[in-house]
Write a protein that holds these residues in place. Structure first.
Motif, PDB file in Angstrom:
ATOM      1  N   ILE A 111      -2.983   7.488  -0.926  1.00 34.67           N
ATOM      2  CA  ILE A 111      -2.353   8.814  -1.056  1.00 34.67           C
ATOM      3  C   ILE A 111      -1.620   9.234   0.224  1.00 34.67           C
ATOM      4  O   ILE A 111      -0.511   9.767   0.161  1.00 34.67           O
ATOM      5  CB  ILE A 111      -3.398   9.881  -1.495  1.00 34.67           C
ATOM      6  N   PHE A 114       1.652   7.428   0.353  1.00 36.27           N
ATOM      7  CA  PHE A 114       2.456   7.387  -0.878  1.00 36.27           C
ATOM      8  C   PHE A 114       3.803   8.060  -0.645  1.00 36.27           C
ATOM      9  O   PHE A 114       3.868   9.255  -0.347  1.00 36.27           O
ATOM     10  CB  PHE A 114       1.705   8.077  -2.029  1.00 36.27           C
ATOM     11  N   PRO A 116       6.850  10.276  -1.105  1.00 32.45           N
ATOM     12  CA  PRO A 116       7.137  11.370  -2.041  1.00 32.45           C
ATOM     13  C   PRO A 116       8.231  11.019  -3.053  1.00 32.45           C
ATOM     14  O   PRO A 116       8.162  11.442  -4.212  1.00 32.45           O
ATOM     15  CB  PRO A 116       7.576  12.515  -1.124  1.00 32.45           C
ATOM     16  N   LYS A 118       8.752   8.171  -4.400  1.00 36.22           N
ATOM     17  CA  LYS A 118       8.142   7.344  -5.462  1.00 36.22           C
ATOM     18  C   LYS A 118       7.360   8.232  -6.423  1.00 36.22           C
ATOM     19  O   LYS A 118       7.339   8.005  -7.628  1.00 36.22           O
ATOM     20  CB  LYS A 118       7.205   6.284  -4.854  1.00 36.22           C
ATOM     21  N   TRP A 119       6.665   9.229  -5.877  1.00 34.92           N
ATOM     22  CA  TRP A 119       5.968  10.202  -6.737  1.00 34.92           C
ATOM     23  C   TRP A 119       6.965  10.833  -7.705  1.00 34.92           C
ATOM     24  O   TRP A 119       6.746  10.855  -8.921  1.00 34.92           O
ATOM     25  CB  TRP A 119       5.284  11.268  -5.879  1.00 34.92           C
ATOM     26  N   ASP A 120       8.093  11.317  -7.178  1.00 36.31           N
ATOM     27  CA  ASP A 120       9.085  11.996  -8.016  1.00 36.31           C
ATOM     28  C   ASP A 120       9.639  11.052  -9.093  1.00 36.31           C
ATOM     29  O   ASP A 120       9.782  11.443 -10.255  1.00 36.31           O
ATOM     30  CB  ASP A 120      10.247  12.523  -7.156  1.00 36.31           C
ATOM     31  N   LEU A 123       6.889  10.284 -11.812  1.00 34.62           N
ATOM     32  CA  LEU A 123       6.678  11.435 -12.702  1.00 34.62           C
ATOM     33  C   LEU A 123       7.884  11.637 -13.623  1.00 34.62           C
ATOM     34  O   LEU A 123       7.725  11.950 -14.808  1.00 34.62           O
ATOM     35  CB  LEU A 123       6.410  12.704 -11.877  1.00 34.62           C
ATOM     36  N   ALA A 165      -1.804   7.060  -7.364  1.00 35.68           N
ATOM     37  CA  ALA A 165      -1.819   8.514  -7.577  1.00 35.68           C
ATOM     38  C   ALA A 165      -0.772   8.941  -8.604  1.00 35.68           C
ATOM     39  O   ALA A 165      -1.090   9.643  -9.580  1.00 35.68           O
ATOM     40  CB  ALA A 165      -1.585   9.238  -6.247  1.00 35.68           C
ATOM     41  N   ALA A 166       0.463   8.540  -8.415  1.00 30.54           N
ATOM     42  CA  ALA A 166       1.537   9.019  -9.290  1.00 30.54           C
ATOM     43  C   ALA A 166       1.383   8.458 -10.700  1.00 30.54           C
ATOM     44  O   ALA A 166       1.526   9.182 -11.693  1.00 30.54           O
ATOM     45  CB  ALA A 166       2.895   8.619  -8.710  1.00 30.54           C
TER      46      ALA A 166
END
Ligand code: NAD
Length: 272
Positions: A111, A114, A116, A118-120, A123, A165-166
């Motif tokens: 986390i 990670f 950000p 890649k998170w976006d 999602l 996480a994502a």
């Protein structure tokens, strides 16, 4: 015989139905598109890849199954391109009866590391794209009084693993979205379900197999076995054809009362 009739009626051909399968240029999505085409549905393919290879896939589906296959390369992280994809389904096939939200990406990192962006991206593709396609397809399904929405979630929609996480957040969200749509469409001839595969050999998990193979001197098969040992009691990969057959079943009349479920196909992973 009565039993035979029921069985026959339980697995009708999907002739005259049109299926949009996102992320169908490889792996699980391609197997789902092939299985639906094999059951008589016209299919709209979507995903990235080499243009001539995709055209070969498209033509082969048409030739092998006597159906019509289209292709639209929309980047589903971009809502305006999703709109164009849905418009293309209406222009080419006069609608969408079967919607398979399958496109997905993965990134693994702790986390605190990670990225950000890649998170976006995860999602946007693994969760929000399904909202946008369902939002556009449901009014049409309601008009026809028939529809099937199947979202490719994952065991990671039901349980977690480290460093995802994502992906885990998006897949849990996708199962929640599936349940809401199931409730809102119940009784309208429409079902909405999530399928939850365990380890399935595809490009998506290859980096994770490669990483494990390093511990075995680059032995890819040993890397795969190591991956299975940790999570999947059957010690066997799910096959993409098994997932395609599950989707055809969920599109059948036998599955007309299966809605709002998150169905594992995982060699026992989530039974533990
Ligand atoms: P894959 O990499 O072979 O397929 C992914 C597909 O999505 C490809 O067609 C790719 O071109 C497409 N795609 C990627 N980014 C896109 C974008 N921005 N817009 C449109 N299309 C895009 O991987 P797969 O394993 O077949 O994955 C399919 C689905 O199955 C994913 O949602 C994945 O999370 C899920 N899944 C896979 C496994 C597994 O073990 N392989 C397990 C559980 C769930």
């Amino acid at each position: 015989m009565h039993g035979e009739t029921v069985l026959h009626e339980a697995f009708p051909l999907l002739t005259s139905k049109t299926a949009l399968v996102t992320g169908s240029t490889s792996g699980i999505g391609l197997a789902i598109a092939s299985a639906l085409a094999g059951s008589g549905a016209n299919v709209m393919l979507n995903g990235f890849g080499d243009a001539s290879e995709i055209e070969t896939i498209r033509k082969n589906l048409e030739r092998a199954h006597g159906i019509r296959a289209g292709y639209n390369g929309a980047d589903l992280t971009k809502p305006e391109q999703i709109d164009e994809l849905i418009d293309a389904c209406f222009e080419t096939f006069d609608g969408i009866d079967i919607l398979i939200n399958n496109a997905g990406i993965q990134h693994t990192a702790a986390i605190e590391d990670f990225p950000p962006e890649k998170w976006d991206a995860i999602l946007a593709l693994n969760l929000s794209a399904a909202f946008h396609t369902i939002h556009r397809a449901v009014p049409h399904m309601r008009e026809r009084g028939w529809g099937r929405i199947i979202n490719t979630a994952s065991v990671h929609g039901l349980v977690a693993s480290k460093e995802k996480a994502a992906y885990v957040a998006a897949k849990h969200g996708l199962i929640g979205l599936s349940k809401v749509v199931a409730l809102e469409t119940a009784g309208a001839g429409i079902t909405c379900n999530a399928i939850c595969p365990g380890w399935t050999l595809s490009e998506l998990i290859q980096p994770q197999i490669d990483a494990r193979a390093e511990a075995f001197g680059g032995d890819i098969e040993a890397g795969g076995r190591d991956l299975l040992k940790e999570k999947q009691p059957s010690q066997q990969f799910v096959t993409t054809d098994q997932i395609g057959a599950l989707v055809v079943f969920l599109c059948s009349e036998a599955a007309a009362q299966i809605t709002g479920v998150a169905l594992p196909i995982d060699g026992g992973w989530t039974a533990q």
